[in-house]
Scaffold this motif. Structure first.
Motif, PDB file in Angstrom:
ATOM      1  N   ILE A  33       0.840  -1.206   0.000  1.00 42.18           N
ATOM      2  CA  ILE A  33       0.000   0.000   0.000  1.00 42.18           C
ATOM      3  C   ILE A  33       0.872   1.252   0.000  1.00 42.18           C
ATOM      4  O   ILE A  33       0.582   2.224  -0.699  1.00 42.18           O
ATOM      5  N   GLY A  34       1.955   1.228   0.751  1.00 44.13           N
ATOM      6  CA  GLY A  34       2.884   2.359   0.747  1.00 44.13           C
ATOM      7  C   GLY A  34       3.486   2.581  -0.629  1.00 44.13           C
ATOM      8  O   GLY A  34       3.626   3.725  -1.083  1.00 44.13           O
ATOM      9  N   ALA A  35       3.816   1.501  -1.322  1.00 49.08           N
ATOM     10  CA  ALA A  35       4.379   1.611  -2.677  1.00 49.08           C
ATOM     11  C   ALA A  35       3.345   2.185  -3.647  1.00 49.08           C
ATOM     12  O   ALA A  35       3.665   3.053  -4.465  1.00 49.08           O
ATOM     13  N   VAL A  36       2.099   1.724  -3.537  1.00 50.74           N
ATOM     14  CA  VAL A  36       1.030   2.258  -4.394  1.00 50.74           C
ATOM     15  C   VAL A  36       0.836   3.746  -4.105  1.00 50.74           C
ATOM     16  O   VAL A  36       0.691   4.552  -5.033  1.00 50.74           O
ATOM     17  N   GLY A  37       0.849   4.115  -2.827  1.00 54.59           N
ATOM     18  CA  GLY A  37       0.724   5.531  -2.464  1.00 54.59           C
ATOM     19  C   GLY A  37       1.841   6.357  -3.067  1.00 54.59           C
ATOM     20  O   GLY A  37       1.606   7.449  -3.600  1.00 54.59           O
ATOM     21  N   ALA A  38       3.048   5.834  -3.027  1.00 54.48           N
ATOM     22  CA  ALA A  38       4.197   6.564  -3.586  1.00 54.48           C
ATOM     23  C   ALA A  38       4.080   6.709  -5.100  1.00 54.48           C
ATOM     24  O   ALA A  38       4.440   7.748  -5.653  1.00 54.48           O
ATOM     25  N   LEU A  39       3.555   5.699  -5.753  1.00 53.17           N
ATOM     26  CA  LEU A  39       3.393   5.763  -7.209  1.00 53.17           C
ATOM     27  C   LEU A  39       2.232   6.673  -7.621  1.00 53.17           C
ATOM     28  O   LEU A  39       2.320   7.401  -8.602  1.00 53.17           O
ATOM     29  N   ALA A  40       1.167   6.634  -6.854  1.00 52.78           N
ATOM     30  CA  ALA A  40      -0.044   7.382  -7.214  1.00 52.78           C
ATOM     31  C   ALA A  40       0.004   8.848  -6.807  1.00 52.78           C
ATOM     32  O   ALA A  40      -0.595   9.699  -7.467  1.00 52.78           O
ATOM     33  N   ASP A  41       0.697   9.152  -5.722  1.00 51.35           N
ATOM     34  CA  ASP A  41       0.719  10.510  -5.177  1.00 51.35           C
ATOM     35  C   ASP A  41       2.112  11.107  -5.387  1.00 51.35           C
ATOM     36  O   ASP A  41       2.905  11.213  -4.453  1.00 51.35           O
ATOM     37  N   ARG A  42       2.388  11.515  -6.620  1.00 53.30           N
ATOM     38  CA  ARG A  42       3.731  12.007  -6.972  1.00 53.30           C
ATOM     39  C   ARG A  42       4.167  13.186  -6.127  1.00 53.30           C
ATOM     40  O   ARG A  42       5.334  13.324  -5.783  1.00 53.30           O
ATOM     41  N   LYS A  43       3.219  14.030  -5.799  1.00 61.21           N
ATOM     42  CA  LYS A  43       3.521  15.241  -5.035  1.00 61.21           C
ATOM     43  C   LYS A  43       4.102  14.906  -3.651  1.00 61.21           C
ATOM     44  O   LYS A  43       4.957  15.620  -3.147  1.00 61.21           O
ATOM     45  N   ARG A 102       5.407  11.760  -2.841  1.00 64.44           N
ATOM     46  CA  ARG A 102       6.097  10.469  -2.986  1.00 64.44           C
ATOM     47  C   ARG A 102       7.075  10.218  -1.844  1.00 64.44           C
ATOM     48  O   ARG A 102       7.117   9.137  -1.257  1.00 64.44           O
ATOM     49  N   GLY A 103       7.873  11.211  -1.516  1.00 66.50           N
ATOM     50  CA  GLY A 103       8.852  11.057  -0.439  1.00 66.50           C
ATOM     51  C   GLY A 103       8.203  10.737   0.897  1.00 66.50           C
ATOM     52  O   GLY A 103       8.720   9.940   1.670  1.00 66.50           O
ATOM     53  N   GLN A 104       7.057  11.348   1.164  1.00 65.45           N
ATOM     54  CA  GLN A 104       6.348  11.079   2.414  1.00 65.45           C
ATOM     55  C   GLN A 104       5.825   9.643   2.450  1.00 65.45           C
ATOM     56  O   GLN A 104       5.893   8.971   3.477  1.00 65.45           O
ATOM     57  N   TRP A 105       5.312   9.170   1.304  1.00 69.69           N
ATOM     58  CA  TRP A 105       4.820   7.789   1.233  1.00 69.69           C
ATOM     59  C   TRP A 105       5.978   6.800   1.415  1.00 69.69           C
ATOM     60  O   TRP A 105       5.822   5.792   2.119  1.00 69.69           O
ATOM     61  N   VAL A 106       7.094   7.102   0.802  1.00 70.17           N
ATOM     62  CA  VAL A 106       8.252   6.215   0.937  1.00 70.17           C
ATOM     63  C   VAL A 106       8.716   6.187   2.393  1.00 70.17           C
ATOM     64  O   VAL A 106       9.019   5.121   2.944  1.00 70.17           O
ATOM     65  N   THR A 107       8.758   7.353   3.017  1.00 64.45           N
ATOM     66  CA  THR A 107       9.169   7.417   4.424  1.00 64.45           C
ATOM     67  C   THR A 107       8.172   6.689   5.317  1.00 64.45           C
ATOM     68  O   THR A 107       8.575   5.967   6.243  1.00 64.45           O
ATOM     69  N   ALA A 108       6.881   6.859   5.044  1.00 67.28           N
ATOM     70  CA  ALA A 108       5.852   6.162   5.835  1.00 67.28           C
ATOM     71  C   ALA A 108       5.995   4.646   5.683  1.00 67.28           C
ATOM     72  O   ALA A 108       5.943   3.902   6.678  1.00 67.28           O
ATOM     73  N   ALA A 136       5.606   4.691  14.665  1.00 68.61           N
ATOM     74  CA  ALA A 136       4.878   5.606  13.769  1.00 68.61           C
ATOM     75  C   ALA A 136       5.011   7.056  14.232  1.00 68.61           C
ATOM     76  O   ALA A 136       5.202   7.957  13.409  1.00 68.61           O
ATOM     77  N   LEU A 137       4.920   7.295  15.522  1.00 69.47           N
ATOM     78  CA  LEU A 137       5.050   8.665  16.024  1.00 69.47           C
ATOM     79  C   LEU A 137       6.445   9.226  15.778  1.00 69.47           C
ATOM     80  O   LEU A 137       6.595  10.387  15.390  1.00 69.47           O
ATOM     81  N   VAL A 138       7.474   8.410  15.970  1.00 71.78           N
ATOM     82  CA  VAL A 138       8.842   8.849  15.677  1.00 71.78           C
ATOM     83  C   VAL A 138       8.981   9.129  14.183  1.00 71.78           C
ATOM     84  O   VAL A 138       9.573  10.144  13.780  1.00 71.78           O
ATOM     85  N   THR A 139       8.415   8.285  13.365  1.00 69.23           N
ATOM     86  CA  THR A 139       8.477   8.474  11.910  1.00 69.23           C
ATOM     87  C   THR A 139       7.751   9.753  11.495  1.00 69.23           C
ATOM     88  O   THR A 139       8.242  10.503  10.641  1.00 69.23           O
ATOM     89  N   ARG A 140       6.598  10.015  12.103  1.00 69.49           N
ATOM     90  CA  ARG A 140       5.853  11.247  11.776  1.00 69.49           C
ATOM     91  C   ARG A 140       6.655  12.494  12.146  1.00 69.49           C
ATOM     92  O   ARG A 140       6.673  13.473  11.400  1.00 69.49           O
ATOM     93  N   ARG A 141       7.321  12.471  13.290  1.00 68.44           N
ATOM     94  CA  ARG A 141       8.167  13.617  13.676  1.00 68.44           C
ATOM     95  C   ARG A 141       9.270  13.827  12.659  1.00 68.44           C
ATOM     96  O   ARG A 141       9.560  14.965  12.265  1.00 68.44           O
ATOM     97  N   PHE A 142       9.886  12.740  12.237  1.00 73.75           N
ATOM     98  CA  PHE A 142      10.933  12.808  11.224  1.00 73.75           C
ATOM     99  C   PHE A 142      10.373  13.404   9.933  1.00 73.75           C
ATOM    100  O   PHE A 142      10.999  14.274   9.315  1.00 73.75           O
ATOM    101  N   MET A 143       9.190  12.970   9.527  1.00 72.34           N
ATOM    102  CA  MET A 143       8.576  13.480   8.296  1.00 72.34           C
ATOM    103  C   MET A 143       8.272  14.978   8.412  1.00 72.34           C
ATOM    104  O   MET A 143       8.492  15.732   7.466  1.00 72.34           O
ATOM    105  N   ARG A 144       7.790  15.413   9.574  1.00 74.73           N
ATOM    106  CA  ARG A 144       7.497  16.844   9.795  1.00 74.73           C
ATOM    107  C   ARG A 144       8.759  17.675   9.713  1.00 74.73           C
ATOM    108  O   ARG A 144       8.780  18.750   9.102  1.00 74.73           O
ATOM    109  N   ARG A 145       9.822  17.197  10.337  1.00 72.96           N
ATOM    110  CA  ARG A 145      11.098  17.933  10.297  1.00 72.96           C
ATOM    111  C   ARG A 145      11.602  18.068   8.878  1.00 72.96           C
ATOM    112  O   ARG A 145      12.061  19.143   8.475  1.00 72.96           O
ATOM    113  N   ARG A 146      11.543  16.995   8.118  1.00 70.68           N
ATOM    114  CA  ARG A 146      11.985  17.053   6.706  1.00 70.68           C
ATOM    115  C   ARG A 146      11.139  18.010   5.897  1.00 70.68           C
ATOM    116  O   ARG A 146      11.655  18.758   5.090  1.00 70.68           O
ATOM    117  N   ARG A 147       9.822  17.971   6.130  1.00 70.53           N
ATOM    118  CA  ARG A 147       8.914  18.851   5.393  1.00 70.53           C
ATOM    119  C   ARG A 147       9.166  20.303   5.750  1.00 70.53           C
ATOM    120  O   ARG A 147       9.171  21.173   4.894  1.00 70.53           O
TER     121      ARG A 147
END
Length: 190
Positions: A61-71, A73-79, A176-187
């Motif tokens: 599902i994460g791979a499909v999200g990364a392919l479908a949501d190009r904008k 993509r990095g967030q889907w890959v990180t998730a 998941a919470l640690v990953t979300r913090r990482f994603m927020r910092r990158r964004r």
């Protein structure tokens, strides 16, 4: 006044000793399986087990999200990476704790497992991580819809104790919470 006495047969004493060894978790597992292990529920639980094995369904599902949501993509890959890390963490904890899967004559094991280790449930871990992370990306509250059914399915199939699925869910949520913090910092940086 006559005193009443009850004689206990030797085989009954053995049964009493067996019952003393049965934990509250085993009793709970027996009750869940007894109440819910009907053919349709077992079929669904087996399908969920196959989907969640090695977190494969969630990673797909994460791979499909990364392919479908190009904008995003990095967030889907990180998730998806967060789901993979959660699964790996559960396997590592299993190898340290080494708790065996339920073995009780009244509990029927209804699915194969890749190992005989039980704590924590890797299915509950990866499902919780996926629900939190993918829910954040989709704007949907996935956790209540996905996590309890996966947790109960592991009990119905007789492969985990209640504490295994609770611990797995807590571990998945923490990753998941640690990953979300990482994603927020990158964004926020970029």
């Amino acid at each position: 006044m006559a005193e009443l006495t009850t004689l206990i047969a030797p085989e009954d004493v053995t049964d009493l000793k067996k019952d003393e060894e049965v934990t509250a978790e085993t009793i709970a597992l027996r009750k869940v399986q007894g109440a819910l292990a009907k053919p349709a529920v077992v079929k669904t639980a087996n399908a969920m087990s196959l989907f969640g094995e090695h977190a494969a369904g969630w990673l797909a599902i994460g791979a499909v999200g990364a392919l479908a949501d190009r904008k995003r993509r990095g967030q889907w890959v990180t998730a998806a990476a967060g789901v993979a890390v959660a699964h790996a963490a559960s396997v590592a904890v299993k190898r340290v704790v080494r708790r065996p899967r339920p073995k009780d004559p009244e509990i029927e094991v209804l699915v194969g497992t890749p190992s005989q280790l039980s704590f924590p449930s890797s299915h509950a871990t990866s499902t919780t991580a996926a629900a939190v992370l993918y829910g954040g990306l989709t704007g949907k509250k996935l956790t209540p819809a996905l996590v309890p059914p996966m947790m109960v399915s592991r009990l119905v199939l007789g492969v985990h104790y209640p504490s295994d699925v609770v611990a797995g869910s807590v571990l998945g949520g923490a990753v998941a919470l640690v990953t979300r913090r990482f994603m927020r910092r990158r964004r926020n940086r970029g």
